[in-house]
Design a protein around this motif. Sequence first.
Motif, PDB file in Angstrom:
ATOM      1  N   UNK A 135       6.619  -9.988  -1.437  1.00 32.13           N
ATOM      2  CA  UNK A 135       6.980  -9.115  -0.320  1.00 32.13           C
ATOM      3  C   UNK A 135       5.799  -8.206  -0.009  1.00 32.13           C
ATOM      4  N   UNK A 136       5.283  -8.287   1.209  1.00 34.28           N
ATOM      5  CA  UNK A 136       4.169  -7.448   1.636  1.00 34.28           C
ATOM      6  C   UNK A 136       4.709  -6.161   2.254  1.00 34.28           C
ATOM      7  N   UNK A 137       4.130  -5.036   1.866  1.00 35.83           N
ATOM      8  CA  UNK A 137       4.580  -3.737   2.353  1.00 35.83           C
ATOM      9  C   UNK A 137       3.383  -2.989   2.944  1.00 35.83           C
ATOM     10  N   UNK A 138       3.520  -2.545   4.178  1.00 39.84           N
ATOM     11  CA  UNK A 138       2.480  -1.720   4.794  1.00 39.84           C
ATOM     12  C   UNK A 138       2.461  -0.342   4.130  1.00 39.84           C
ATOM     13  N   UNK A 139       1.286   0.258   4.085  1.00 35.56           N
ATOM     14  CA  UNK A 139       1.189   1.602   3.532  1.00 35.56           C
ATOM     15  C   UNK A 139       0.298   1.654   2.310  1.00 35.56           C
TER      16      UNK A 139
END
Length: 398
Positions: free
Chosen positions: A175-179
Amino acid sequence: MVQPKNDEQPSAVSVADLYDRSGRRYPLDDRRWRGEDGGPLAVSALPGLRPGQIDTAERSLWRYHAALPVPVAQRVSLGEGCTPMIPVDWAGRRVHFKLEWFNPTSSFKDRGVSVMISHLAAQGADRVLEDSSGNGGSAVAAYAAAAGIRAKIIVPAATSAAKILQARAYGAEIELVEGTRDEVADEAVRQSRRIPYASHNWHPMFIQGTKTVAYEMWEALGFTAPDNVVLVAGAGSNVIGCDLAFGELLDAGQIDRRPRLFVGQPEHWATIADTLNGVAPGARGERVPTIAEGASIAHPVRLPEAVEAVRRSGGAAYAVPEAEIRAAVRALSARGLYAEPTSSVAAAALDHFIATGEIAPDETTVVVLTGAGLKSAETMAAVFAGHDDDGRDAGGVR
């Protein structure tokens, strides 16, 4: 299973427990990953090794199983540890470089993950969650696969493609998460309510694995401690691991002093160094991206423990400017050592402490290189293409 040697002490597993910063104790087999006080857990003091307790038939970090709080018969191992420690001519002196990219997934994280996944598998876990900027996620994915456990890895969207690919190849759900890296960790904590959290930053067994790098230094140097150990730090697990192992050896009477721990961190992510050096939070201004992505952690979970480890050793810490990290990447490669930028922070710190005279020519110094340049192909290409310090060429194209 290897039979215990005659002089082996009682199993550490039978005498250990967990404790939090408030002093509250928990059984070693408790499935929690943090204390009731909200802080990280640690394993209670374990006896250090004597040379005769090393299982020399074991070609992995499990040769030190007498100092690990996981039964050797339950280990999940891919042959991690026993990495080369080579002498190199550096600034006119002989320095030892510990090449941690010889671990199975090409980073030091395999040490901690092997012990952590062994512990979780022994507890019956069939699924684990990890958050990582790359190397930790790759390691958890690999060892979960080896143990037959499903893994979900939450990763910053900006992580190098090679690191994401590696974790995905092992079968992990990504799961890729921005930030920021810390925002990714916050998301993992939220999801940990549903999935057992195998965090290399939080889980106490991870530190138990990282300490084996110090046992290897001790063994390789003829069962003596080096004068200095130079490390890059993000969360500080290698710093704490070295402090733990050398403390165990000191208590066991196997060494007569702790090595000084010298720590480098990227300048805008130098929370451990700044805390140690009395630099006020926020004094460096807004945090900016670093090519040492694996060390870009603003709020280390074990910050007090990492700072105290450096202080207890009589060592020091340095906030390394980006230009010096780039120079260190090139200097290492010029000697045949293709280290990723995060690893190269340690070499930049070495240069700094040599220049200040804190590391003397006649001392035994070990520098830990944590991961291979092949894991950061895009960043390495930028360094060797002559890009400027913000990662762009003259035309502003990344």
